[in-house]
Design a protein around this motif. Structure first.
Motif, PDB file in Angstrom:
ATOM      1  N   THR A 115       0.693  -1.112  -0.034  1.00 23.83           N
ATOM      2  CA  THR A 115      -0.134   0.073  -0.045  1.00 23.83           C
ATOM      3  C   THR A 115       0.949   1.306   0.058  1.00 23.83           C
ATOM      4  O   THR A 115       1.702   1.340   0.614  1.00 23.83           O
ATOM      5  N   GLU A 116       0.619   2.242  -0.740  1.00 23.73           N
ATOM      6  CA  GLU A 116       1.467   3.349  -0.753  1.00 23.73           C
ATOM      7  C   GLU A 116       0.630   4.614  -0.965  1.00 23.73           C
ATOM      8  O   GLU A 116      -0.689   4.645  -1.208  1.00 23.73           O
ATOM      9  N   ALA A 117       1.117   5.877  -0.814  1.00 29.99           N
ATOM     10  CA  ALA A 117       0.881   7.153  -0.982  1.00 29.99           C
ATOM     11  C   ALA A 117       1.658   8.179  -1.710  1.00 29.99           C
ATOM     12  O   ALA A 117       2.827   7.893  -1.498  1.00 29.99           O
ATOM     13  N   GLN A 187       4.718   0.553   2.039  1.00 30.96           N
ATOM     14  CA  GLN A 187       5.340  -0.812   2.800  1.00 30.96           C
ATOM     15  C   GLN A 187       6.532  -0.972   2.103  1.00 30.96           C
ATOM     16  O   GLN A 187       6.865  -0.774   0.957  1.00 30.96           O
ATOM     17  N   ALA A 188       7.404  -1.539   2.848  1.00 31.78           N
ATOM     18  CA  ALA A 188       8.798  -2.016   2.377  1.00 31.78           C
ATOM     19  C   ALA A 188       8.646  -3.282   1.467  1.00 31.78           C
ATOM     20  O   ALA A 188       8.824  -4.340   2.046  1.00 31.78           O
ATOM     21  N   PRO A 242      -0.621   0.480   7.300  1.00 31.54           N
ATOM     22  CA  PRO A 242       0.734   0.520   7.357  1.00 31.54           C
ATOM     23  C   PRO A 242       1.535   1.651   7.571  1.00 31.54           C
ATOM     24  O   PRO A 242       2.415   1.675   8.107  1.00 31.54           O
ATOM     25  N   PHE A 243       0.878   2.964   7.492  1.00 33.46           N
ATOM     26  CA  PHE A 243       1.566   4.096   7.756  1.00 33.46           C
ATOM     27  C   PHE A 243       0.633   5.359   7.950  1.00 33.46           C
ATOM     28  O   PHE A 243      -0.618   5.214   7.435  1.00 33.46           O
ATOM     29  N   GLY A 310       1.897   2.874  10.939  1.00 26.13           N
ATOM     30  CA  GLY A 310       0.235   2.985  11.140  1.00 26.13           C
ATOM     31  C   GLY A 310       0.156   1.873  12.249  1.00 26.13           C
ATOM     32  O   GLY A 310       0.947   1.158  12.908  1.00 26.13           O
ATOM     33  N   ASP A 311      -1.321   1.839  12.574  1.00 27.67           N
ATOM     34  CA  ASP A 311      -1.692   0.824  13.438  1.00 27.67           C
ATOM     35  C   ASP A 311      -1.522  -0.692  13.155  1.00 27.67           C
ATOM     36  O   ASP A 311      -2.057  -1.574  13.851  1.00 27.67           O
TER      37      ASP A 311
END
Length: 315
Positions: A115-117, A187-188, A242-243, A310-311
């Motif tokens: 997942t990304e932004a 995510q890595a 994830p963030f 993230g959580d």
């Protein structure tokens, strides 16, 4: 090294990667191929200065996991985030990424999804991107279009503006177009399934992944925007499992802990003050703030993006 001995601010060295779609804004070409990506923060990043200069983030993670990550993250899973800058002078492939469960099943145990932004830093006139599938598209129609090579007929086209932020959860069909310079937090993971590559030659490094794409792509995923007109690029921009991603400027104090943070200057320059340490970051300079760090105060007229884990909830 003790669990509390990490400095409050760890500046990182970028790594540059040549891409056929890259440009000239990040670094000179590598062996004639333009640079498309600068990897500015991940587990392989090298500390630029200070008592740990020359060490990697992964080495610090091994030596002092709780001080670096905080108590909520498992060090055995590795450093969880990757931050890049992307300079797009040509279309990237139309692609999609798996979620965590799919990555473990399709790639291997312990693998992460992606997942990304994106946060847009420079946008040329008429620059566009693809994100999401036309509303009402049936999963069967989407699968047929992927296999037939005409998925462009079902993708939504968008025009970003400087300061916009676009959230791309796993399963979202997407492609960046020419004329875009952006910050990406993800995510890595480097698991990417190419759906369509603009009829470029199908080399070993740019093969299509049609079966995987059919499994992963969701017909109900669409673009999720935070427009610059709403946020000014400040405050919370993305919150997901994830963030998180937020924008900050001079005069802001970033709280210490309970997890690490990654700060990147995206406008002007900023000085980071914490625990008697002072570090100035220029444009695109990036630093890791360990979980054990005290609050960090930002000074200057610049603006930064701050990414944190993230959580962990699924998206």
């Amino acid at each position: 090294m003790t669990q509390s001995s990490l400095p409050a601010v760890l500046p990182l060295v970028p790594r540059y990667h040549a891409r056929v779609w890259g440009g000239e804004q990040l670094a000179p070409p590598v062996n004639g191929t333009p640079v498309g990506e600068a990897w500015i923060a991940d587990g392989q990043s090298v500390i630029a200065s200070g008592p740990h200069a020359g060490q990697t983030v992964n080495a610090l993670l091994h030596a002092a996991p709780q001080a670096l990550l905080g108590p909520a993250l498992a060090p055995g899973e590795g450093f969880p985030l990757l931050i890049k800058l992307l300079d797009c002078r040509d279309w990237l492939s139309v692609q999609v990424h798996p979620n965590d469960e799919q990555a473990r099943a399709m790639v291997g145990p312990g693998e992460r999804g992606k997942t990304e932004a994106w946060h847009f830093l420079r946008v040329e006139p008429d620059a566009t991107l693809l994100a999401g599938v036309t509303p009402g598209t049936a999963p069967e129609a989407l699968a047929h279009a992927i296999r037939a090579g005409n998925v462009l007929n079902l993708t939504e086209r968008h025009r970003p503006q400087v300061g916009d932020t676009l959230f791309i959860p796993a399963g979202t069909l997407h492609a960046l177009g020419p004329g875009l310079l952006l910050y990406e937090v993800q995510q890595a993971s480097d698991t990417t399934y190419r759906v369509y590559d603009w009829d470029r030659p199908a080399s070993a490094g740019r093969t299509l992944h049609l079966d995987e794409s059919v499994q992963v792509t969701r017909a109900d995923r669409r673009a999720q925007w935070r427009r610059a007109g709403e946020t000014g690029g400040l405050g919370e921009l993305v919150r997901c499992g994830p963030f998180t991603l937020e924008g900050a400027r001079g005069g802001t104090t970033l709280p210490g802990g309970p997890s690490f943070a990654l700060i990147t200057v995206v406008d002007g320059e900023l000085t980071l003050d914490a625990d008697g340490q002072s570090l100035t970051l220029g444009l695109y300079g990036t630093a890791l703030l360990p979980a054990s760090a005290s609050p960090v105060t930002l000074r200057g007229a610049g603006r930064a993006l701050v990414a944190r884990p993230g959580d962990g909830a699924p998206d």
